[in-house]
Design a protein around this motif. Structure first.
Motif, PDB file in Angstrom:
ATOM      1  N   ARG A  75       0.831  -1.210   0.000  1.00  0.00           N
ATOM      2  CA  ARG A  75       0.000   0.000   0.000  1.00  0.00           C
ATOM      3  C   ARG A  75       0.866   1.261   0.000  1.00  0.00           C
ATOM      4  O   ARG A  75       0.537   2.253  -0.657  1.00  0.00           O
ATOM      5  CB  ARG A  75      -0.936  -0.018   1.209  1.00  0.00           C
ATOM      6  N   THR A 268     -11.374  -9.638  10.194  1.00  0.00           N
ATOM      7  CA  THR A 268     -11.690  -8.758   9.065  1.00  0.00           C
ATOM      8  C   THR A 268     -10.457  -7.978   8.632  1.00  0.00           C
ATOM      9  O   THR A 268      -9.550  -7.755   9.437  1.00  0.00           O
ATOM     10  CB  THR A 268     -12.814  -7.775   9.441  1.00  0.00           C
ATOM     11  N   LYS A 270     -11.101  -4.977   7.129  1.00  0.00           N
ATOM     12  CA  LYS A 270     -11.650  -3.636   6.964  1.00  0.00           C
ATOM     13  C   LYS A 270     -10.978  -2.605   7.864  1.00  0.00           C
ATOM     14  O   LYS A 270     -10.707  -1.487   7.442  1.00  0.00           O
ATOM     15  CB  LYS A 270     -13.168  -3.650   7.220  1.00  0.00           C
ATOM     16  N   THR A 271     -10.723  -2.958   9.113  1.00  0.00           N
ATOM     17  CA  THR A 271     -10.090  -1.997  10.022  1.00  0.00           C
ATOM     18  C   THR A 271      -8.719  -1.590   9.498  1.00  0.00           C
ATOM     19  O   THR A 271      -8.337  -0.412   9.534  1.00  0.00           O
ATOM     20  CB  THR A 271      -9.946  -2.606  11.428  1.00  0.00           C
ATOM     21  N   ASP A 273      -7.571  -1.903   6.252  1.00  0.00           N
ATOM     22  CA  ASP A 273      -7.626  -1.259   4.929  1.00  0.00           C
ATOM     23  C   ASP A 273      -8.335   0.089   4.951  1.00  0.00           C
ATOM     24  O   ASP A 273      -7.989   0.987   4.175  1.00  0.00           O
ATOM     25  CB  ASP A 273      -8.329  -2.179   3.930  1.00  0.00           C
ATOM     26  N   ASP A 274      -9.335   0.235   5.811  1.00  0.00           N
ATOM     27  CA  ASP A 274     -10.141   1.456   5.804  1.00  0.00           C
ATOM     28  C   ASP A 274      -9.659   2.511   6.797  1.00  0.00           C
ATOM     29  O   ASP A 274      -9.959   3.697   6.632  1.00  0.00           O
ATOM     30  CB  ASP A 274     -11.611   1.129   6.111  1.00  0.00           C
ATOM     31  N   LEU A 275      -8.891   2.095   7.814  1.00  0.00           N
ATOM     32  CA  LEU A 275      -8.489   3.040   8.857  1.00  0.00           C
ATOM     33  C   LEU A 275      -6.976   3.043   9.098  1.00  0.00           C
ATOM     34  O   LEU A 275      -6.314   4.059   8.933  1.00  0.00           O
ATOM     35  CB  LEU A 275      -9.227   2.731  10.159  1.00  0.00           C
ATOM     36  N   PRO A 278      -4.675   3.754   5.739  1.00  0.00           N
ATOM     37  CA  PRO A 278      -4.869   5.124   5.239  1.00  0.00           C
ATOM     38  C   PRO A 278      -4.355   6.197   6.197  1.00  0.00           C
ATOM     39  O   PRO A 278      -3.740   7.177   5.762  1.00  0.00           O
ATOM     40  CB  PRO A 278      -6.381   5.210   5.045  1.00  0.00           C
TER      41      PRO A 278
END
Length: 288
Positions: A75, A268, A270-271, A273-275, A278
């Motif tokens: 990333r 998950t 999501k935590t 990749d989304d927070l 970033p």
């Protein structure tokens, strides 16, 4: 605040690839993975420091075939930032025995890797950042003190009060007993997340004197600390994370995430990749 060159970083989506590197001379060397983004000559670069009993890729994330640091490196590269993730001596592919591990030894390892990046022709040696997770966050704070020219620092769930934290990880009685033994005595410990480990008592004897809190006061560059509010290892949060900022003289902030110590990675992505990623990438892009 946006540093010069940040817009160029945000426009790049290239990914050059990874190469295995060996740092040091002779039989004692560190093994790492250097990740360089495509389309950039001499990109900024981040040194990734893994946690206790970890290795350069870090623990696996649910639903993808990659470790936390391997995923983070990719990333970073997508945003034009290079990275080097290392195995400390005694961990992963780096040589030496795990039982010989000490915090001061890992701090020395981190400094060797940092100096390697400063001198590396393929990156911008004046823009070397630090990303440390858990014990790697403690090491990262001490590295920033040793190398105050570090451009940017991000610490994930950094250990801020070593003695009680390792009491949680390995058991308070184990830690207290190890403090009374000779440095070379090997003790076994059950880990709070499962499994066991063995370490010489020299490791435990450093815990009372290697707090990262006064160390981070010697670094004045940009600092972001990211913590999970459902922590059971580095506690209490967010107060533990804030304790680093209270001693830091410079631009800093604290990011609080609804997660456990491992960023909910067992259930998950999501935590992460989304927070988590970033918030990390944005800090590096804004301050390099």
């Amino acid at each position: 605040m946006t540093a010069p060159g940040a817009s160029a970083l945000s426009s790049n989506r290239g990914f050059h690839g990874e190469s295995r590197v060996r740092i040091g001379n002779g039989q004692r060397s560190l093994v790492g993975v250097l990740n360089l983004p495509a389309g950039f000559k001499n990109p900024p670069v981040v040194l990734l420091l893994h946690g206790f009993t970890g290795q350069k890729d870090e623990f696996p994330i649910a639903a993808i075939d990659a470790g936390l640091f391997a995923h983070t490196a990719k990333r970073l590269a997508q945003d034009g930032i290079g990275s080097l993730r290392i195995d400390f001596h005694g961990s992963g592919e780096s040589n030496d025995c795990w039982e010989e591990t000490t915090l001061t030894g890992q701090i020395r390892d981190a400094a060797v890797a940092f100096d390697y990046l400063r001198a590396l022709a393929s990156v911008n040696g004046s823009k070397v950042g630090i990303l440390g997770y858990s014990q790697g966050g403690l090491i990262g704070a001490h590295l920033a003190a040793m190398r105050p020219e570090s451009s940017v620092v991000v610490l994930w769930s950094p250990i801020t009060d070593p003695l009680p934290t390792y009491g949680i990880i390995m058991g308070r009685e184990t830690v207290e007993n190890a403090l009374l033994e000779s440095d070379d005595r090997v003790v076994g410990a059950k880990l709070c997340w499962g499994g066991e480990t063995k370490l010489k008592c020299a490791f435990f004897k450093e815990l009372p004197r290697l707090s990262p809190i006064p160390a981070i006061g010697k670094y004045t560059g940009p600092l972001r600390v990211i913590v999970g509010l459902r922590e059971t290892i580095v506690t209490p949060q967010p107060a533990a994370g804030q304790s680093l900022l209270d001693c830091h003289n410079g631009i800093h902030d604290l990011v609080e995430i609804d997660s456990d110590h491992d960023w909910n990675a067992s259930t998950t992505i999501k935590t992460i990749d989304d927070l988590l990623i970033p918030k990390t990438v944005d800090w590096f892009k804004s301050h390099f």
